[in-house]
Design a protein around this motif. Sequence first.
Motif, short mmCIF file in Angstrom:
data_model
loop_
_atom_site.label_atom_id
_atom_site.label_comp_id
_atom_site.label_asym_id
_atom_site.label_seq_id
_atom_site.Cartn_x
_atom_site.Cartn_y
_atom_site.Cartn_z
N VAL A 235 0.88 -1.17 0.00
CA VAL A 235 0.00 0.00 0.00
C VAL A 235 0.92 1.21 0.00
N GLY A 236 0.82 2.06 -1.01
CA GLY A 236 1.73 3.20 -1.09
C GLY A 236 2.87 2.94 -2.05
N ASP A 237 4.02 3.56 -1.78
CA ASP A 237 5.11 3.47 -2.75
C ASP A 237 6.40 2.88 -2.21
N SER A 238 6.36 2.16 -1.08
CA SER A 238 7.50 1.32 -0.73
C SER A 238 7.42 0.07 -1.61
N ARG A 239 8.56 -0.54 -1.92
CA ARG A 239 8.59 -1.52 -3.01
C ARG A 239 9.15 -2.88 -2.61
#
Length: 369
Positions: A235-239
Amino acid sequence: MTETSPPAPAAARLTCPSCGAEVTDAERFCEACGAPLSPTTEAVTVVETGAESPVELSRPVGATAVTATPEPAAAPPCTSCGGVVGEDGYCTTCGTLARSPRDHYVEQPAAWVAAVCDRGVRHHRNEDATAVAADPEPGSRAVLVVCDGVSTSTDSDVAALAGARSARDVLVAARATGLGVTASRAAALAQSFGVASAQANEAVIANTAADSDNAASCTFAAAVLEGELVVFGTVGDSRVYWLPDAGAGDPLQLSVDDSMAQVRIEMGVDRVEAENGPQAHAITKWLGRDSTDVVPRTGSLTLQAPGWLMVCSDGLWNYCSDAGELQALVAATQATTGPDPLPLAAALVDWANAQGGRDNISVALARHA
């Protein structure tokens, strides 16, 4: 043979050895000063079908660094001038904010898994958080979680750490036993990521002041490695990346960002332009009280080659977004550090800081041989 210490008596008041604040026997960091602790029990969240809320159990772990001694340890001297650090965390001589143990910490639950979390160069505090777990046998089972606190929200450093730990505990307990078919195991594990994200969201909310006008929020990225199976959710932009050894296969960015940059990429904008354009890091999904959607994007992959499973925050991928370039960076770094994931993760953090360190940096690694 390693012996576990018995739990502290119920009447004992446990305190942080760094600042003297009261802590519980399951905490890994002091919420008052950020100092790392060695808990006497480890909280494990077990989700039972039909239960109104998860049941939280405790199990003994190893040595105890938290003591019942009421006298706090003296604060370390200022790293800038050697002066005395006041109760507010600032040097009474030069005014420099003291570096907290929360600013840089490492985790290595097994020889083949490690994480490093660092404040970076420009931020005044570390709002990233990692939480990792692993079985001792290399390549058996590992859980990697990264939560990146939104710097414009209040208390996101505390909330992100609570969220990461909560998600890790759910995923540690979520073992798809009795399912021999890989697709069935992957599907069962993918469902657990929805539970992990929801529990992490509850933890973030629980660490948000009720009267806050700027509720704490963070991203969520996690991966479980079980033998040759990887299941992930974000969820979000950590990968989440899969980085096989050089010549052993194609590197992959497994996760898809929830961000304005990703929206522009899907509209046909060049990746480099989108990731460096206006509002590139504005996220469209997050965990927190003001979120309307905490359901993660999930996926799975069966590994066919040796390599590294990586979960990281944008503090690293800001400087090396493309999976091929990241694979090359890891290979070049490993040639210097060797195959141990802890010095490798630490060197990658150092590299990001050397590029400018404009954000907090988290790198979690698991080795698949």
